[in-house]
Design an enzyme around this catalytic site. Structure first.
Site, short mmCIF file in Angstrom:
data_model
loop_
_atom_site.label_atom_id
_atom_site.label_comp_id
_atom_site.label_asym_id
_atom_site.label_seq_id
_atom_site.Cartn_x
_atom_site.Cartn_y
_atom_site.Cartn_z
N HIS A 43 0.82 -1.20 0.00
CA HIS A 43 0.00 0.00 0.00
C HIS A 43 0.86 1.27 0.00
CE1 HIS A 43 -3.89 1.91 0.62
NE2 HIS A 43 -3.31 2.73 1.46
N HIS A 59 -10.69 2.65 -1.28
CA HIS A 59 -10.95 2.33 0.12
C HIS A 59 -11.81 1.07 0.16
CE1 HIS A 59 -10.53 4.58 4.14
NE2 HIS A 59 -9.35 4.34 3.63
N SER A 67 -4.49 -1.06 -5.76
CA SER A 67 -5.17 -1.85 -4.74
C SER A 67 -5.14 -3.31 -5.15
CB SER A 67 -6.61 -1.35 -4.57
OG SER A 67 -7.32 -2.21 -3.71
#
Lengths: 88, 233, 745
Positions: free
Chosen positions: C47, C94, C536
């Site tokens: 990340h 997210h 992601s």
């Protein structure tokens, strides 16, 4: 001395509570038909430092009336107890 | 030139929009008023803009009413000068008691942002004086708690004093449950005080002043203010 | 939490490998202590470090004449738009937080991306969301959609930044692992640009905003692993957002940046205080020393490990010129914010952390921030790829009623009107929204500072990327660009959010690599550099990885209000024209998925040269005032595009109809109606301009078909005289408008 005031604010009985109604309907659709009514509200916990229980209680009522509760639509209940055993 | 003041609370977010709309289309003389300010007497009209003052935590508008500027606005209003509260500004005026009633959550329990139609049911106020009685305007709403509540006695009082200014309606001016976006008592979208110099309304006139944004119907509110201030000067 | 002894088991538990641990020991010249291990583990997670993706991300073009700050150098890139103005925009995921707690997960996603933008000195003026969910028939999917929409609505509305667009797809591949990608755009004057760097020995390091709690510890590592049944138990990892606090931070920081008291500013996002201190020091070529006891704390008894790794929201790190502290503190006081002076800039290049005077961390900042290992992961073409590509679709039966299929597609939540969603977002605040959600292919914002306007859009079809990652990646960029072109804009630059499965699986990494190469090639072709974004990985559920979904956020510039064009037909009698090829295969289409339950087939032919010609012809015609409406042909094909332009049409969207006759064809009719070939735009023009448009397109080697005219009440589609579809607009509009809402109530 430290006191903890527990305050529950709800809409007055005469005021429609769409949140409560929605929860009630959800419960009914889950089969809990014996739940006759749901009223939603807010719970607040105040830690108050005061000389006496009466002073703490007076202060708690005062902040309810001045800020925490809107008397046009809301009502509240208040309970107070002395904080035991010091701060955690 | 007429001076407009736009109040800024922590969390106000339509302050710049009101400022811009007034400056662009109404009066070059417009200023921000920080909520701690005590100097507001030189203004001709105070605008309390929309947004989420203090995050609207606790209740919409509840915390803002303890800002120093509110005491000044109270005096300002009592002296007969013009105060308009839009959206969160309306909620603040209700919380501080300058207008009667209270706001509840929309019956859908959801935030609603869309264009609606609004009927001017009282054109005899400084905020609607340039509009004909019954005029329908197209204007946006954007709120989660615009469900105006007042008890039956209060409602009777509002009607007796002709304090209901705007009601939600359809394009043809019909007022019904189908045209009520949020559950407000009698489709009420805006009211004034007894004296008529304080207005609160949920829809956003500042969002529809520029035709590029889809409607310029909101200008009528500001033009009315301008007209009545010019007349009174 | 207690300090623990550093053992190999503990290292592995932190998601680091043995080799990485050895590298850490050699950087330090000793073994790390427990706190330092935590610091390395978050900074070297995928990340924060992009260790598995960075090699391939370097393929993206990142430079161009308008680029003022390029991708990777700062929190977000900056693009010059002329008139002394610049924009900064970025998209971020997210996904995992939203899967376990949709409301707060989505809300804090919005908070994070907004901070990334105002950190650059830009005032955020627009948000968009790119969302992916499973099928709405599943109760859990409805719960997730409801929670995510409420979360976005809560945060965006409160802080007062309009949510002006985005897209939502519903597909079983995303069940259990929804994608929540959030985009923010801000505007600034050139001179207001701020950077995230610490320099100037002795300058003060300020901590501003919310107090630190134990929330979100190891959020960055949480984002770097697969979701499973245990993910639910990881709920404490999810942070709670406070949009009011962020509004104060936003206003205070922008006010602060108007002074010249600030050297650098950075938000505390993933890996919190750790990341912001070592990154600012590393960028500034300096060191930094902080005292954790001075950090405002919400909980009692936190140890250094927790304070450093907390991902509590709404916090900023500000590097202030020595001697200017009072000025800075006065601005924060004005906004009722608590600012704590927690340390200072040093010249030794170290990130040094003290706790009550005791040294607890001492790591070379540059090596911590920039020297995470870079891996070239193995990749392998998955077995499904050739199988799908060669699948014979000729056996697929033509539907018995094209009209029924049209209605089915219009009511498909992926295609249907998203009013139920966007009416919960304040999409008008800041009063710039010229083209609001739901009326066009992209959102259009005016700028109060100049005559120009911005068009913006997010886009990606994961199914295309699954069937052909390289072409799918190209299409994601091409379609995003086409969307802003249809609004009258010249595409400027893109940001990307690359959502994939577990990169350790070779087939997944193959998808990733090919998508990246496709996007890179398309960006070169369209001259739209990548200004930043987010990767992601680990988007998997127990049934496998999600379809590869590299979401593209694009921004285009419109020169004048006169060029703003929308998708809706304007007037009966106007002529309906197709720019681009008319025939299309059905491979990979929404039609094939909805009507036949198949996710397969070769994608319809895609030629990027043709795509560029179609877009440039359309833009030129718009600028010349020859086009009254323009609508990209995408999911659902030509028939759905026609229906949408009708439904959205007329004054106040009262709807118009159309009557079109398609030329005779040897191809499948369902393909012509519902196939999803790219490089196609449906336009309407005044009858007097038809000749001009026809000639102009042909002269520029773009296929052009005069299909018919705008009418009043019905949509009639025939093919060389034979009627295929004949529906009342009121009926199809009802399906289009009401389907999503009825699913959700």
């Amino acid at each position: 001395m430290e006191f903890v005031a527990n305050i529950v604010v709800t809409l007055k009985p005469s005021v429609l509570d769409p949140q409560g109604n929605t929860v009630k309907e959800a419960l009914h659709s889950m089969g809990y038909n014996s739940v006759e009514d749901v009223r939603m509200g807010k719970f607040m916990e105040l830690t108050i430092s005061a000389d006496s229980e009466q002073k703490a209680l007076d202060l708690a009522h005062d902040v309810c009336n001045r800020l925490l509760v809107n008397p046009v639509i809301e009502t509240y209940t208040l309970s107070l107890k002395a904080q035991t055993g010091g701060a955690v | 030139m007429l001076r407009f003041g736009v109040v800024v609370f922590p969390g106000s977010n339509c302050d710049h929009d009101c400022f811009y709309a007034i400056k662009q289309f109404v009066s070059k003389d417009v200023e921000f008023i920080w909520h701690k300010s005590r100097e507001i007497h030189e203004f001709d009209c105070i605008v309390i803009p929309g947004g989420f003052s203090y995050g609207d935590y606790l209740r919409t508008g509840a915390i803002a009413r303890f800002s120093p500027v509110i005491g000044q606005i109270r005096e300002f209003a009592e002296s007969g000068k013009l105060v308009i509260g839009i959206c969160n500004g309306f909620q603040i005026l209700l919380e501080c008691g300058l207008l009667p009633g209270a706001m509840l959550r929309n019956t859908s329990l959801r935030f609603i942002c869309k264009y609606i139609y609004l009927k001017t049911v009282n054109s005899d106020t400084p905020f609607t004086s340039s509009m004909e009685q019954g005029r329908v305007i197209r204007i946006p709403i954007a709120h989660g708690e615009g469900n105006y509540y007042i008890d039956p006695d209060g409602l009777a009082e509002l009607k007796r004093n002709n304090q209901i200014v705007f009601q939600y309606c359809d394009a043809n001016g019909n007022i019904s449950d189908n045209t009520n976006p949020n559950g407000s008592v009698e489709n009420i979208a805006g009211i004034c005080n007894k004296a008529g110099n304080v207005l609160g309304m949920m829809p956003h006139p500042e969002r529809c002043c520029d035709p590029r944004l889809g409607s310029s119907d909101g200008l009528a509110v500001f033009q009315s203010i301008l007209k009545s201030l010019t007349v009174s000067q | 939490m207690k300090e623990q002894e550093v053992t190999l088991d503990l290292v592995l538990e932190h998601g680091l490998t043995e080799e990485e641990y050895k590298l850490i020991c050699s950087i330090l010249g000793r073994q790390p202590n427990f706190t330092e291990l935590g610091v390395f583990s978050v900074m070297w997670s995928e990340h924060c470090s992009y260790k598995n993706s960075r090699f391939w991300l370097k393929k993206f073009p990142t430079t161009g004449p308008r680029i003022m700050v390029k991708a990777g150098d700062e929190n977000a890139g900056i693009i010059d738009i002329g008139s002394g103005l610049a924009i900064s925009f970025k998209i971020e995921s997210h996904n995992h937080p939203s899967a376990v707690e949709p409301f707060q997960g989505a809300a804090t996603g919005i908070g994070g991306i907004i901070r990334d933008i105002f950190t650059m000195g830009a005032r955020p003026i627009a948000l968009m969301d790119s969302l992916r969910f499973g099928k709405l028939s599943t109760p859990n999917v409805r719960r997730l959609l409801d929670g995510v929409v409420r979360g976005i609505s809560h945060y965006g509305n409160c802080i007062g930044i309009p949510t002006v667009g985005g897209e939502i797809y519903f597909d079983p591949t995303y069940e259990g692992n929804p994608l929540v990608n959030v985009f923010c755009l801000g505007i600034m004057r050139h001179e207001d640009m701020a950077l995230g760097r610490a320099s100037g020995v002795g300058n003060s390091v300020y901590y501003v905003g919310a107090a630190t709690g134990r929330d979100g510890i190891h959020g960055a590592t949480f984002a770097s692993e697969e979701l499973n049944e245990k993910s639910e138990e990881r709920r404490p990892s999810v942070q709670v957002g406070d949009p009011f606090m962020e509004k104060l931070l936003l206003e205070a920081c922008l006010e602060l940046l108007q002074t010249d008291a600030v050297v650098g500013i950075q938000d505390m996002g993933a890996a919190g205080l750790t990341c912001s201190t070592c990154e600012t020091a590393s960028r500034g070529g300096a060191g930094i020393e902080i005292e954790l006891a001075k950090v405002p704390q919400r909980e009692k008894g936190m140890i250094p490990y927790e304070i450093l790794l907390s991902e509590s929201q709404e916090r900023m790190l500000v590097i202030v010129k020595k001697g200017r502290e009072e000025e800075v503190e006065a601005i924060f006081n004005k906004w009722d914010l608590h600012a704590a002076n927690i340390g200072h800039v040093t010249d030794d290049g170290m990130m040094r952390v003290l706790f009550n005077g005791q040294k607890v961390v001492e790591i070379p900042a540059k090596q911590l921030a920039e020297d995470a290992p870079i891996y070239q992961r193995e990749f392998k073409e998955p077995a499904y790829y050739k199988k799908c590509k060669s699948e014979d679709l000729s056996a697929i039966a033509q539907p018995s009623s094209y009209g029924d299929i049209l209605k089915k597609l219009l009511g498909d939540p992926t295609i249907a009107d998203k009013r139920w969603v966007y009416e919960q977002y304040d999409h008008m605040v800041i009063t710039n929204t010229v083209v609001a959600p739901g009326v066009s292919d992209a959102a259009v914002l005016r700028l109060k500072e100049c005559e120009k306007l911005l068009a913006m859009k997010t886009d990606c079809n994961g199914r295309y990327c699954y069937l052909d990652p390289y072409i799918g990646g190209m299409i994601a960029v091409a379609e995003a660009a086409r969307n802003v072109v249809c609004c009258g804009a010249k595409p400027l630059a893109i940001t990307d959010c690359l959502n994939f499965g577990n990169p350790m699986k070779e087939e997944i990494f193959w998808q990733f690599k090919n998508c990246v190469e496709g996007i890179a090639e398309a960006c070169r072709q369209f001259e739209t550099p990548v200004t930043g974004g987010n990767v992601s990985f680990y988007n998997e559920n127990p049934r496998g990885a999600v379809d590869p979904t590299p979401v593209i956020g694009i921004v285009g510039l419109i020169d004048s209000q006169d060029h703003v064009t929308t998708a809706s037909f304007k007037k009966p009698g106007d002529v309906v024209i197709l720019l681009g090829p008319i025939e299309s295969g059905i491979g990979g289409s929404e039609y094939l998925a909805i009507a036949h339950g198949k996710k397969t087939g070769a994608l319809p032919e895609f030629d990027i040269e043709l795509e560029k010609r179609v877009q440039s012809v359309c833009l030129k015609l718009i600028r010349d005032g020859k086009i009254k409406s323009a609508h990209d042909i995408s999911e659902g094909g030509l028939a759905v595009a026609l229906a949408e332009s009708c439904i959205l049409g007329g004054v106040d969207s009262t709807a118009l109809g159309a009557s079109v006759d398609l030329p005779a064809t040897s191809q499948r009719l369902d393909g012509v109606l519902f196939g999803e070939r790219q490089s196609r735009i449906l336009i309407s023009v005044d009858p007097s301009d038809v000749m001009y448009v026809d000639d102009f397109a042909k002269n520029n080697n773009v296929p052009v078909y005069k299909l018919g005219t705008v009418e009043n009440e019905r949509l009639q589609i025939s093919c060389s005289g034979k009627i295929l579809i004949d529906e009342r607009i009121a009926d199809i509009a009802k399906v289009f408008r009401s389907e999503l809402e009825s699913c959700m109530s």
